[in-house]
Design a protein around this motif. Structure first.
Motif, PDB file in Angstrom:
ATOM      1  N   ASP B 340       0.831  -1.211   0.000  1.00 11.98           N
ATOM      2  CA  ASP B 340       0.000   0.000   0.000  1.00 11.98           C
ATOM      3  C   ASP B 340       0.866   1.262   0.000  1.00 11.98           C
ATOM      4  OD1 ASP B 340      -2.303  -1.410  -0.144  1.00 11.98           O
ATOM      5  OD2 ASP B 340      -2.850  -1.226   1.970  1.00 11.98           O
ATOM      6  N   SER B 341       1.977   1.221   0.726  1.00 16.80           N
ATOM      7  CA  SER B 341       2.871   2.383   0.725  1.00 16.80           C
ATOM      8  C   SER B 341       3.456   2.615  -0.661  1.00 16.80           C
ATOM      9  CB  SER B 341       4.005   2.183   1.725  1.00 16.80           C
ATOM     10  OG  SER B 341       3.662   2.749   2.956  1.00 16.80           O
ATOM     11  N   LEU B 342       3.818   1.510  -1.313  1.00 19.13           N
ATOM     12  CA  LEU B 342       4.344   1.610  -2.671  1.00 19.13           C
ATOM     13  C   LEU B 342       3.302   2.261  -3.582  1.00 19.13           C
ATOM     14  CD1 LEU B 342       6.668   0.685  -4.635  1.00 19.13           C
ATOM     15  CD2 LEU B 342       5.293  -1.349  -5.046  1.00 19.13           C
ATOM     16  N   LEU B 343       2.049   1.796  -3.448  1.00 20.12           N
ATOM     17  CA  LEU B 343       0.984   2.357  -4.284  1.00 20.12           C
ATOM     18  C   LEU B 343       0.763   3.830  -3.962  1.00 20.12           C
ATOM     19  CD1 LEU B 343      -1.612  -0.562  -4.278  1.00 20.12           C
ATOM     20  CD2 LEU B 343      -0.064   0.150  -6.114  1.00 20.12           C
ATOM     21  N   LEU B 344       0.778   4.165  -2.665  1.00 22.15           N
ATOM     22  CA  LEU B 344       0.602   5.572  -2.296  1.00 22.15           C
ATOM     23  C   LEU B 344       1.740   6.408  -2.877  1.00 22.15           C
ATOM     24  CD1 LEU B 344      -0.884   7.790  -0.727  1.00 22.15           C
ATOM     25  CD2 LEU B 344       0.583   7.265   1.230  1.00 22.15           C
ATOM     26  N   GLY B 345       2.958   5.867  -2.807  1.00 24.24           N
ATOM     27  CA  GLY B 345       4.105   6.578  -3.363  1.00 24.24           C
ATOM     28  C   GLY B 345       3.933   6.828  -4.850  1.00 24.24           C
ATOM     29  N   LEU B 346       3.525   5.781  -5.577  1.00 24.00           N
ATOM     30  CA  LEU B 346       3.351   5.926  -7.026  1.00 24.00           C
ATOM     31  C   LEU B 346       2.215   6.889  -7.347  1.00 24.00           C
ATOM     32  CD1 LEU B 346       3.864   2.207  -8.112  1.00 24.00           C
ATOM     33  CD2 LEU B 346       5.468   4.115  -8.360  1.00 24.00           C
ATOM     34  N   GLY B 347       1.108   6.753  -6.606  1.00 25.07           N
ATOM     35  CA  GLY B 347      -0.041   7.637  -6.833  1.00 25.07           C
ATOM     36  C   GLY B 347       0.314   9.081  -6.551  1.00 25.07           C
ATOM     37  N   THR B 348       1.008   9.289  -5.435  1.00 29.23           N
ATOM     38  CA  THR B 348       1.391  10.657  -5.077  1.00 29.23           C
ATOM     39  C   THR B 348       2.334  11.236  -6.125  1.00 29.23           C
ATOM     40  OG1 THR B 348       1.196  10.090  -2.752  1.00 29.23           O
ATOM     41  CG2 THR B 348       2.434  12.071  -3.281  1.00 29.23           C
ATOM     42  N   THR B 520      13.460  -0.535   7.650  1.00 24.52           N
ATOM     43  CA  THR B 520      14.530  -0.795   6.674  1.00 24.52           C
ATOM     44  C   THR B 520      13.941  -1.115   5.303  1.00 24.52           C
ATOM     45  OG1 THR B 520      14.594  -3.133   7.264  1.00 24.52           O
ATOM     46  CG2 THR B 520      16.119  -1.680   8.421  1.00 24.52           C
ATOM     47  N   LEU B 521      12.764  -1.741   5.303  1.00 24.85           N
ATOM     48  CA  LEU B 521      12.113  -2.040   4.027  1.00 24.85           C
ATOM     49  C   LEU B 521      11.800  -0.738   3.273  1.00 24.85           C
ATOM     50  CD1 LEU B 521      11.194  -4.634   2.625  1.00 24.85           C
ATOM     51  CD2 LEU B 521       8.891  -4.173   3.491  1.00 24.85           C
ATOM     52  N   ILE B 522      11.300   0.256   4.039  1.00 27.37           N
ATOM     53  CA  ILE B 522      11.025   1.566   3.427  1.00 27.37           C
ATOM     54  C   ILE B 522      12.323   2.156   2.883  1.00 27.37           C
ATOM     55  CG2 ILE B 522      10.236   3.920   3.889  1.00 27.37           C
ATOM     56  CD1 ILE B 522       8.398   2.743   6.029  1.00 27.37           C
ATOM     57  N   LEU B 523      13.394   2.023   3.678  1.00 26.87           N
ATOM     58  CA  LEU B 523      14.695   2.553   3.240  1.00 26.87           C
ATOM     59  C   LEU B 523      15.099   1.944   1.898  1.00 26.87           C
ATOM     60  CD1 LEU B 523      17.406   4.058   3.764  1.00 26.87           C
ATOM     61  CD2 LEU B 523      18.160   2.042   5.014  1.00 26.87           C
ATOM     62  N   ASN B 526      13.010   3.105  -1.038  1.00 25.82           N
ATOM     63  CA  ASN B 526      13.337   4.458  -1.465  1.00 25.82           C
ATOM     64  C   ASN B 526      14.706   4.536  -2.120  1.00 25.82           C
ATOM     65  OD1 ASN B 526      10.965   5.746  -0.821  1.00 25.82           O
ATOM     66  ND2 ASN B 526      11.538   5.932   1.337  1.00 25.82           N
ATOM     67  N   LEU B 527      15.623   3.681  -1.663  1.00 26.66           N
ATOM     68  CA  LEU B 527      16.925   3.635  -2.335  1.00 26.66           C
ATOM     69  C   LEU B 527      16.741   3.238  -3.794  1.00 26.66           C
ATOM     70  CD1 LEU B 527      19.505   2.028   0.136  1.00 26.66           C
ATOM     71  CD2 LEU B 527      19.605   4.272  -0.957  1.00 26.66           C
ATOM     72  N   VAL B 528      15.873   2.230  -4.005  1.00 28.49           N
ATOM     73  CA  VAL B 528      15.598   1.797  -5.376  1.00 28.49           C
ATOM     74  C   VAL B 528      14.991   2.952  -6.169  1.00 28.49           C
ATOM     75  CG1 VAL B 528      14.195   0.270  -6.805  1.00 28.49           C
ATOM     76  CG2 VAL B 528      15.388  -0.637  -4.798  1.00 28.49           C
ATOM     77  N   ALA B 529      14.035   3.672  -5.541  1.00 22.70           N
ATOM     78  CA  ALA B 529      13.412   4.811  -6.230  1.00 22.70           C
ATOM     79  C   ALA B 529      14.464   5.845  -6.618  1.00 22.70           C
ATOM     80  CB  ALA B 529      12.357   5.450  -5.333  1.00 22.70           C
ATOM     81  N   ARG B 530      15.392   6.125  -5.686  1.00 16.03           N
ATOM     82  CA  ARG B 530      16.465   7.073  -5.978  1.00 16.03           C
ATOM     83  C   ARG B 530      17.316   6.615  -7.160  1.00 16.03           C
ATOM     84  NH1 ARG B 530      18.425  10.631  -1.796  1.00 16.03           N
ATOM     85  NH2 ARG B 530      16.601  11.922  -1.404  1.00 16.03           N
TER      86      ARG B 530
END
Lengths: 356, 546
Positions: B340-348, B520-523, B526-530
């Motif tokens: 869900d966080s991934l989806l929120l990130g993509l949606g945002t 750490t999963l969030i980290l 986000n590293l991948v996103a970067r």
């Protein structure tokens, strides 16, 4: 005998393998206004920055007032500098800018008096409390000069100080700068790429090319007696014609037609470059002239008319001639005769690739 | 007199309408909740409780102290780091920059969690300090400083990156030594950056819930009061009043910052040359050591979280296990929270990029009447001064009102996206503004001369030329959406779990190892996103004609 204000010996700057300033020698007597000119990339700005101590020397030395300052920091050399962008500190008032270089420990009253005197000198009395943002380009330039003068420099260095200004104000400031320099008698070195500006203000011109000073002398000297074809064409306009020496006092232009020229220092048969300024070209009747040309274009420039001429002996090349406008210059298409008065002609040795 | 022309003003009006719906109206609801009594009259009673009730009074004082204290810690450190990055030739600057930005990639309560692992009741290092723990002020200041550090660093790097080399040469010519040059030229040049950084650090810190909850040790702050009032007691008026107390200093701070911005003169003008720093042994050595320490602390705290997430029972049994990553065994949302966080990130990222691009386009490339333009500028900056808690609460009050036609947005993913986009709008907007502003101002005129409409020019010229900003903003919004707690903690519907909120809830439930694991999963997400962002930017750079 007083030592020269500035004495440069063999000054060299290398960036990696490229030589930007190549063993320059230069001697400037006190109080003179010297302009360094040359095409872009000739090393004039680098030379100026080396005089200021902003660039280190790869070789050679710089003496100011007889002291060797080669290894010294900019502040220890006693030089003032004005940059093209003026580099005024934008968050300080005019007063604080000018006082920035004054010795610490100077009393507030002495500081104030000095700033006021300098503002008076550059013609901006009452501007002490202004911010640089509120000033015009010309006013900023004067503040920059006042700031550079505040430390009583032995030499004032100017890096294209006029090039950021409008053409109109530029000429006025040029004359003011000249008058100010005369009045203060401060030894000045200015870099410019504008040869008209250099001719107008300088006591001496040093013309640079490829890191070397090619000729140094008064503006009249440089203009009337250029020592190389490059200088003849860089300072002012010049017609450069390939020729060969065909006798004492005569050359053959384009290998086709003879004309008198001061060729005494050359041997017969030697390839040379024949140079004459456009305003020295004389138009005569085509009937009995040895050199004829067709007027290719004619452009009116106020006092003068500039003609581009296609000479009969080299129809693909072009010669320029400036004719007083009121005398009735010929129209395009007209055939004219040309004469090149020998006293206005310069002859240079021709090196390979120098002439197109 | 100029006739009001609809065509020119329409884009600006549309922008203002959107901002009204998503920011102004909700904040008005918040305001009303705090000052309108149940009987319908105006009342200051709830607000006054913050001045009289002892617990609330202490919360206000603690919040102010916390904000100032964290700013006092962060500003010198961030300035020194920014200076090392921008004004020295220290080696490994790129590595340092990457490490120093890492706290942005995790929820702000993760450093607090790490500090608990090290200095808490069962802290690894607590015995070294003869049993004294970091709960309360020391831990709170450290955790919030860690979280705020990269935000200050970004602003100070920008302030220090643009330097006119001529000014430094002129100072040297006039005899100024390194210290005098620093105090008289460098520091005044960065003044605006320092004020902005101070404002941002203060605003972020006072609105943080995570660190006070995890390591506050019972120390009361306003943000925590708001959180408890809304989620614990459903006391919306008190929550609203607290949110207003957080909003007010932020607004004030932004006003100060704008004032400083206006006084700042352009230090880099045409004809200026880039400043090229030279090595200076003593300075470089000192800064190098300091930066090494900063990097060590950041890597260390994140590393402790990772370590704690991989052991059986911190600190007694440090044997390796992956059990903490078996999220479905814990109460907090399980793996679906990460999804869900991934989806929120993509949606945002998607909606935010669109909104910010259009907003920046309206602000920079349409010519509305002057008052409209000023309103656009002010409203674009307003989200930056709105704490996430205040915005989240305002959204409940506004969108949950059944009489509001926009009520349909409430209780789903849409409201989370709307809140997150709005919360992080300002930086996205400003990034696009600087990109769009730099483009030739006669593109539209050229398009018109060629018979193309404004929309065609926008879609085919302006948008493609803004592609690097688009990548930058996408990554920024994605990271922000996956790490924020405050903007979404009041809003997430029962069927949506979010990873950052799960970290908070799992730690609350005593499952601190799974909380660290989720952090750490969030980290890593986000590293991948970067990295994807970096790859996209370098690809764009290669495609672009130089």
């Amino acid at each position: 005998m007083t030592p020269p204000a500035l004495q440069v010996r063999g000054l060299t700057k290398r960036f990696g393998t490229t030589v930007v300033v190549d063993a320059v020698d230069l001697q400037i007597p006190p109080g003179r206004f010297t302009c360094l000119i040359g095409p872009s990339g000739c090393g004039k700005t680098t030379l100026l920055r080396m005089l200021a101590g902003l660039e280190s020397a790869s070789g050679g030395q710089v003496e100011i007032d007889g002291d060797d300052v080669t290894g010294r920091s900019p502040a220890q050399r006693g030089v003032g500098m004005v940059f093209q962008s003026y580099a005024l500190f934008p968050h300080m008032s005019v007063e604080k800018n000018i006082a920035f270089g004054l010795r610490r420990g100077t009393s507030a009253a002495a500081r104030r008096a000095r700033v006021d005197a300098l503002l008076e000198t550059v013609g901006l009395p009452g501007f002490a409390k202004r911010s640089p943002r509120e000033l015009s380009g010309g006013q900023q330039q004067r503040v920059a000069i006042a700031r550079a003068l505040a430390t009583d420099p032995k030499i004032l260095l100017l890096d294209e100080p006029l090039s950021a200004l409008d053409p109109l104000i530029r000429e006025q400031l040029r004359d003011e700068l000249r008058a100010l320099q005369r009045r203060l008698a401060v030894t000045t070195v200015m870099v410019t790429h504008d040869q008209a500006e250099a001719l107008a203000v300088a006591d001496d011109l040093a013309v640079m090319r490829s890191g070397r000073i090619e000729q140094i002398g008064s503006p009249e000297d440089i203009y009337n007696r250029p020592e190389t074809a490059f200088i003849a064409s860089f300072v002012g306009a010049a017609n450069l014609i390939p020729a060969d020496v065909c006798g004492l006092g005569a050359v053959r232009l384009w290998g086709r037609v003879e004309t008198p020229a001061p060729s005494a220092s050359f041997t017969v048969g030697e390839s040379v470059t024949f140079a004459i300024r456009p305003e020295a070209v004389r138009l005569v009747s085509a009937d009995d002239a040895r050199i004829k040309a067709v007027v290719a274009t004619r452009s009116f420039a106020g006092a003068m008319v500039r003609l581009e001429l296609a000479p009969e002996h080299a129809p693909e090349s072009r010669l320029m001639a400036d004719i007083p406008a009121f005398g009735g210059a010929p129209e395009a298409g007209a055939v004219v005769g040309l004469e090149f008065p020998s006293v206005r002609v310069r002859v240079f040795p021709r090196s390979a690739g120098e002439l197109a | 007199m100029r006739v009001l022309r609809w065509g020119e003003n329409l884009p600006a009006l549309a922008f203002l309408a959107a901002m009204t719906v998503f920011l102004v109206a909700p904040l008005l609801s918040l305001f009303a909740q705090a000052v309108v009594s149940p009987a319908g009259g105006l009342t200051g009673a709830v607000l006054l409780r913050f001045a009289s009730a002892p617990g609330l009074k202490a919360a206000v004082r603690n919040t102010a102290l916390l904000g100032v204290g964290v700013a006092a810690i962060v500003l010198p450190l961030a300035f020194a780091t920014a200076y090392a990055l921008e004004r020295t030739r220290l080696p490994y600057r790129r590595v340092l920059a990457a490490v120093a930005g890492a706290p942005l990639l995790v929820p702000s309560l993760l450093p607090a969690l790490a500090l608990v692992y090290l200095f808490g009741r069962q802290g690894l290092l607590t015995p070294v300090f003869s049993g004294r723990t970091a709960y309360g002020w020391p831990g709170l200041l450290a955790a919030d400083a860690f979280a705020a550090f990269p935000h200050a660093l970004i602003l100070l790097r920008t302030a220090l990156s643009a330097a006119d080399g001529r000014l430094y040469e002129q100072a040297a010519l006039l005899g100024a030594g390194p210290w005098r040059t620093f105090w008289r030229i460098t520091l005044p040049g960065a003044r605006h950056g320092l004020v902005s950084a101070g404002v941002v650090v203060f605003s972020l810190t006072i609105a943080d819930v995570g660190a006070p909850k995890v390591i506050g040790g019972g120390l009361n702050v306003v943000a925590l009061e708001v959180y408890k009032a809304v989620l614990g007691r459903q006391d919306f008026p008190l929550g609203a009043a607290g949110a207003l107390m957080l909003l007010a200093p932020s607004l004030l701070a932004v006003a100060i910052e704008r004032l400083a911005a206006r006084r700042q003169a352009a230090l880099v003008s045409s004809g200026s040359t880039a400043y090229r720093p030279k090595p200076q042994r003593a300075r470089d050595l000192g800064l190098g050591l300091l930066c090494g320490l900063v990097g060590f602390v950041i890597v260390g705290l994140l590393g402790v979280c990772q370590w704690a997430a991989l052991v059986r029972l911190w600190p007694y049994d440090l044997g390796f296990t992956l059990q903490s990553y078996d999220f479905d065994r814990f109460d907090g949302g399980g793996w679906s929270a990460a999804i869900d966080s991934l989806l929120l990130g993509l949606g945002t990222a998607a909606f935010g990029v669109l909104a910010a691009f259009l907003g920046a386009y309206v602000a920079e490339r349409t010519r509305a009447a002057t008052p409209l333009r000023s309103a656009v500028a002010v409203l674009a900056l307003a989200p930056a001064s709105t704490p996430g808690l205040a915005l989240g609460l305002a959204y409940i009050l506004y969108f949950n009102d059944p009489s509001n036609p926009l009520h349909v947005l409430y209780g789903g993913f849409a409201i989370l996206v709307a809140a997150t986009v709005t919360h992080y709008y300002t930086v996205a907007h400003l990034t696009f503004v600087s990109a769009v502003k730099a483009l030739d101002h006669e593109f539209e005129a050229a398009g018109r001369a060629l018979g193309k409409s404004r929309l065609v020019v926008m879609a085919r010229v302006i948008a493609p030329l803004s592609a690097p900003a688009l990548v930058e903003v996408s990554v920024y919004l994605f990271v922000a959406a996956t790490t924020t707690v405050s903007a979404v903690v009041f809003l997430y519907p029962p069927d949506v779990k979010l990873a950052a909120v799960a970290v908070l809830n799992m730690d609350d439930a005593g499952d601190s190892a799974p909380a660290a694991a989720m952090g750490t999963l969030i980290l890593y997400m986000n590293l991948v996103a970067r990295l994807v962002g970096l790859a996209a930017r370098s690809r764009l750079a290669r495609l672009a004609p130089s």
